[in-house]
Write a protein that holds these residues in place. Structure first.
Motif, PDB file in Angstrom:
ATOM      1  N   SER A   2      18.391   4.663  -7.331  1.00 51.83           N
ATOM      2  CA  SER A   2      18.164   3.792  -8.486  1.00 51.83           C
ATOM      3  C   SER A   2      17.246   2.642  -8.107  1.00 51.83           C
ATOM      4  N   VAL A   3      16.370   2.245  -9.023  1.00 50.83           N
ATOM      5  CA  VAL A   3      15.398   1.196  -8.710  1.00 50.83           C
ATOM      6  C   VAL A   3      16.044  -0.179  -8.672  1.00 50.83           C
ATOM      7  N   LEU A   4      17.088  -0.407  -9.448  1.00 51.85           N
ATOM      8  CA  LEU A   4      17.659  -1.752  -9.585  1.00 51.85           C
ATOM      9  C   LEU A   4      18.174  -2.332  -8.270  1.00 51.85           C
ATOM     10  N   PRO A   5      18.875  -1.573  -7.423  1.00 49.52           N
ATOM     11  CA  PRO A   5      19.325  -2.155  -6.147  1.00 49.52           C
ATOM     12  C   PRO A   5      18.183  -2.651  -5.267  1.00 49.52           C
ATOM     13  N   PHE A   6      16.986  -2.083  -5.445  1.00 46.09           N
ATOM     14  CA  PHE A   6      15.856  -2.511  -4.615  1.00 46.09           C
ATOM     15  C   PHE A   6      15.342  -3.898  -5.019  1.00 46.09           C
TER      16      PHE A   6
ATOM     17  N   ASN B 156       0.817  -1.212   0.000  1.00 46.89           N
ATOM     18  CA  ASN B 156       0.000   0.000   0.000  1.00 46.89           C
ATOM     19  C   ASN B 156       0.854   1.267   0.000  1.00 46.89           C
ATOM     20  N   LEU B 157       1.999   1.223   0.672  1.00 44.08           N
ATOM     21  CA  LEU B 157       2.846   2.403   0.795  1.00 44.08           C
ATOM     22  C   LEU B 157       3.926   2.480  -0.281  1.00 44.08           C
ATOM     23  N   LEU B 158       4.120   1.395  -1.024  1.00 43.25           N
ATOM     24  CA  LEU B 158       5.214   1.338  -1.984  1.00 43.25           C
ATOM     25  C   LEU B 158       5.096   2.420  -3.059  1.00 43.25           C
ATOM     26  N   ILE B 159       3.882   2.665  -3.516  1.00 49.21           N
ATOM     27  CA  ILE B 159       3.688   3.660  -4.572  1.00 49.21           C
ATOM     28  C   ILE B 159       4.099   5.048  -4.101  1.00 49.21           C
ATOM     29  N   TYR B 160       3.855   5.362  -2.820  1.00 45.77           N
ATOM     30  CA  TYR B 160       4.255   6.661  -2.270  1.00 45.77           C
ATOM     31  C   TYR B 160       5.772   6.736  -2.111  1.00 45.77           C
ATOM     32  N   PHE B 161       6.393   5.617  -1.794  1.00 50.93           N
ATOM     33  CA  PHE B 161       7.847   5.561  -1.699  1.00 50.93           C
ATOM     34  C   PHE B 161       8.473   5.883  -3.049  1.00 50.93           C
ATOM     35  N   PHE B 162       7.942   5.296  -4.110  1.00 48.04           N
ATOM     36  CA  PHE B 162       8.482   5.547  -5.446  1.00 48.04           C
ATOM     37  C   PHE B 162       8.179   6.974  -5.902  1.00 48.04           C
TER      38      PHE B 162
ATOM     39  N   GLY C  50      11.336  14.846   7.045  1.00 50.26           N
ATOM     40  CA  GLY C  50      10.764  14.132   8.180  1.00 50.26           C
ATOM     41  C   GLY C  50       9.668  13.176   7.749  1.00 50.26           C
ATOM     42  N   ALA C  51       8.848  13.618   6.802  1.00 49.00           N
ATOM     43  CA  ALA C  51       7.787  12.756   6.287  1.00 49.00           C
ATOM     44  C   ALA C  51       8.369  11.577   5.517  1.00 49.00           C
ATOM     45  N   VAL C  52       9.433  11.839   4.748  1.00 52.04           N
ATOM     46  CA  VAL C  52      10.096  10.763   4.006  1.00 52.04           C
ATOM     47  C   VAL C  52      10.623   9.709   4.970  1.00 52.04           C
ATOM     48  N   THR C  53      11.264  10.162   6.036  1.00 48.56           N
ATOM     49  CA  THR C  53      11.793   9.235   7.037  1.00 48.56           C
ATOM     50  C   THR C  53      10.664   8.440   7.688  1.00 48.56           C
ATOM     51  N   GLY C  54       9.569   9.117   8.011  1.00 43.46           N
ATOM     52  CA  GLY C  54       8.421   8.433   8.597  1.00 43.46           C
ATOM     53  C   GLY C  54       7.860   7.375   7.675  1.00 43.46           C
ATOM     54  N   LEU C  55       7.765   7.699   6.383  1.00 38.36           N
ATOM     55  CA  LEU C  55       7.277   6.735   5.394  1.00 38.36           C
ATOM     56  C   LEU C  55       8.170   5.506   5.347  1.00 38.36           C
ATOM     57  N   ARG C  56       9.481   5.735   5.310  1.00 32.99           N
ATOM     58  CA  ARG C  56      10.422   4.616   5.252  1.00 32.99           C
ATOM     59  C   ARG C  56      10.297   3.714   6.477  1.00 32.99           C
TER      60      ARG C  56
ATOM     61  N   TYR D 237       7.456   9.835  -4.010  1.00 36.16           N
ATOM     62  CA  TYR D 237       7.982  10.947  -3.226  1.00 36.16           C
ATOM     63  C   TYR D 237       9.418  10.771  -2.766  1.00 36.16           C
ATOM     64  N   ASP D 238       9.884   9.524  -2.662  1.00 38.76           N
ATOM     65  CA  ASP D 238      11.230   9.282  -2.171  1.00 38.76           C
ATOM     66  C   ASP D 238      12.190   9.067  -3.342  1.00 38.76           C
ATOM     67  N   LEU D 239      11.956   8.030  -4.144  1.00 41.99           N
ATOM     68  CA  LEU D 239      12.782   7.837  -5.329  1.00 41.99           C
ATOM     69  C   LEU D 239      12.501   8.924  -6.360  1.00 41.99           C
ATOM     70  N   ALA D 240      11.200   9.286  -6.490  1.00 42.44           N
ATOM     71  CA  ALA D 240      10.750  10.397  -7.324  1.00 42.44           C
ATOM     72  C   ALA D 240      11.234  10.255  -8.764  1.00 42.44           C
ATOM     73  N   GLY D 241      11.342  11.384  -9.493  1.00 42.35           N
ATOM     74  CA  GLY D 241      11.719  11.374 -10.901  1.00 42.35           C
ATOM     75  C   GLY D 241      10.510  11.262 -11.799  1.00 42.35           C
ATOM     76  N   SER D 242      10.636  11.721 -13.029  1.00 40.86           N
ATOM     77  CA  SER D 242       9.502  11.712 -13.961  1.00 40.86           C
ATOM     78  C   SER D 242       9.087  10.304 -14.336  1.00 40.86           C
ATOM     79  N   ASN D 243      10.040   9.358 -14.218  1.00 40.59           N
ATOM     80  CA  ASN D 243       9.730   7.985 -14.607  1.00 40.59           C
ATOM     81  C   ASN D 243       9.439   7.113 -13.393  1.00 40.59           C
TER      82      ASN D 243
END
Length: 606
Positions: free
Chosen positions: A450-454, A375-381, A554-560, A383-389
């Protein structure tokens, strides 16, 4: 007598169809009603809550109904067929909502069809899984069939996850074509106060503070908007999220771009359009003090609405065909002639089966941990990893994770089973998932972009989840034999009805945790339906002032922390509960099966 290849294939095919339907509803019903048909998020939240409460009563009752059924076709297959046909019909109705309904009518339609879909899915799902102990003799045969069914279910889910968006677009485009319902609105700087912004994107596709503004006197733009009249009823909002678009500015076409067009209503004199372009295009376009060009946008909402309708028909037909094959090819071999129990006796038998209750609680905990992350993974990508892609990276990660889950169920579990018993595999998988979450947390806190290490933590987590899905089904089937030993009655339907409900319960708990996280840390941004002319202007001004619309550190850290530490905590609880309460080793099961067989023989001779 061992199961034939035909029987195994037929049973597995039923799982493919069943989970294709489940994934279509679970992943896209909210998007369909909220984004395409405009039902409010609050209303959909209430509908989901009511459905979960209703499931608490409906699922066990359906299990009891199935347990009491006696026909010449058995007690499972009739309900499997009836549930499939009715669920297929409701699925099509759910994704065929009349677009002419008003807001209240659409909410009522969504509520009725979604709740009915849940009822009919339960009607089919409980007998499907309850059949395992009824036509297998336990041991390796039961394990292999459970693994096969779970693997096939994973294939069905993965197929829908991969093809839905593309199939809906293709079918919708084909069925709508040049629809007579479509209208085209032409807007230009000559008849509207059309303000244009050209905004530079960085290498990751994020908007920068490099913004060039062109008022109506400094631009000669023509904007062509195509969609149904419904699109133009209120705020006119076109973006790359809800429309296909092309544009040329000062004879330049950007290699990378995004678009936003907003006008509060068709009668408004003011409109604004924001062009997000790559660095090279930005430099060339803004070299001139004047802006000229064309923008063509075609709404995809009608395409999606029609596409979902016909795609649901395709999935529903496949679902019915696959289930018919299952019903025709599978015979209930170990049907035990039981005395019909009252509702009270059935619930008492379930509560008295301490092994069944242990596995039910374990399933809730394991699935809750997984669903919190998903449920939270989409927000991680986002707002945290971010980027247009980020959407592409999110899809890439999900495709990898889904593939690992299927491979783990189909190939890794059989390999591990040759070396270890199911109890040891369970412990290995739980520790693997916990280890994967620890790696995920370390990488997130280290700022990996980068997405690949994940893929590394994804391998350990999703591989473990895939195998655990198989193992808990085997464990649950084993508790039927334990229940027969303890209570002298095989309560397959009641016990497996709990599996159907607890998976839904876990998703509800996880959604609640995710929503609390998003609320506490103010992670969720405003949706497009809240966009207005003023909102877009304020957004551009923030960019000009180098204020990026994102969540703070702070929000990013909380999400993680929530998406990693919470699942670890829940999995540890599952491990403690299971280790303390579960006693059905292979030796114990062999002993129970022997006693049960002797009792049946004695009753037949008596």
């Amino acid at each position: 007598m061992n199961l034939t290849f035909k029987e195994k294939a037929a049973y597995g095919l039923g799982a493919v169809g069943k989970d294709m339907v489940y994934m279509l509803s679970a992943s896209y019903v909210l998007y369909y009603f909220q984004d395409i048909l405009g039902v409010s998020a609050v209303a959909m939240g209430v509908i989901l809550l009511v459905a979960r409460i209703f499931d608490a009563f409906n699922d066990p009752i359906m299990g009891i109904v199935v347990a009491k059924t006696k026909t010449r076709w058995g007690k499972f297959r009739p309900w499997l067929f009836i549930g499939t046909v009715t669920n297929a019909v409701i699925l099509v109705l759910m994704f065929s909502a009349p677009p002419s309904m008003d807001g209240k009518g659409m909410v009522a339609y969504a509520a009725i069809t979604y709740i009915l879909w849940g009822v009919t899915y339960t009607m089919m799902d409980i007998p499907y899984w309850s059949m395992i102990p009824a036509f297998t003799q336990g041991g390796r045969e039961r394990e292999k069939l459970s693994a096969l069914a779970r693997s096939c279910a994973g294939v069905g889910s993965a197929l829908v996850t991969i093809i839905t968006v593309m199939a809906v677009s293709a079918i919708g485009t084909m069925m709508t074509g040049k629809s007579s319902d479509n209208v085209t609105k032409n807007i230009s700087s000559s008849d509207k106060n059309l303000t244009a912004y050209v905004i530079q994107l960085d290498d990751d596709g994020n908007a920068t503070s490099s913004v060039q503004e062109y008022g109506s006197g400094a631009n000669q733009l023509t904007v062509s908007l195509t969609g149904t009249e419904k699109v133009f009823e209120d705020k006119i909002i076109f973006s790359n999220d809800n429309a296909d678009y092309t544009f040329t500015l000062n004879e330049v076409t950007a290699k990378t771009s995004k678009i936003e067009f907003v006008m509060d209503s068709e009668s408004e004199a003011d409109a604004a359009v924001a062009f997000y372009v790559d660095k090279e295009a930005y430099g060339t376009i803004t070299a001139s003090d004047n802006l000229s060009g064309t923008l063509t946008m075609t709404s995809t909402k009608e395409v999606e609405r029609v596409g979902f309708k016909y795609f649901s028909i395709v999935i529903a037909v496949l679902f019915v065909v696959f289930t018919i094959i299952t019903c025709v090819c599978i015979k209930e071999k170990s049907s035990v002639d039981m005395k019909t129990a009252s509702v009270g006796q059935m619930f008492k038998a379930l509560v008295q089966n301490d092994q069944a209750m242990t596995i039910v609680l374990t399933i809730v905990l394991v699935n809750t941990a997984t669903y919190i992350t998903s449920n939270l993974l989409i927000y991680f990508f986002k707002y945290d990893l971010a980027g247009s892609n980020w959407q592409g990276n999110y899809t890439l990660f999900n495709t990898f994770a889904g593939g690992i889950q299927i491979i783990a169920m189909m190939f890794l579990f059989p390999l591990l089973r040759k070396v270890f018993n199911t109890l040891k595999i369970f412990y290995v998988c739980v520790f693997s998932a916990i280890g994967g979450y620890i790696i995920l947390l370390a990488m997130a806190l280290a700022g990996t972009k980068s997405v690949l290490p994940f893929f590394v933590p994804g391998f350990f987590i999703m591989g473990a989840v895939g195998i655990l899905n198989v193992i808990v089904t085997i464990f649950l089937a084993n508790t039927v034999d334990y229940g027969e030993f303890k209570n002298r009655r095989r309560d397959e339907s009641v016990i497996f009805s709990m599996q159907t409900f607890v998976v839904k319960l876990a998703s509800g708990i996880a959604a609640m945790v995710a929503s609390i996280c998003l609320t506490v840390f103010s992670i969720q941004e405003s949706s497009d339906v809240e966009m207005s002319f003023k909102v877009l202007l304020d957004k551009v001004k923030d960019l000009q002032n180098n204020v990026v619309a994102t969540i703070d550190s702070g929000a990013v850290t909380g999400l993680r922390l929530v998406m990693t530490l919470t699942p670890i905590f829940v999995l540890i609880i599952a491990l403690i509960v299971f280790k303390a309460k579960y006693i059905l080793t292979d030796e114990k099961l062999a002993e129970l099966s022997k006693v049960n067989a002797e009792r049946r023989q004695s009753e037949q001779e008596g």
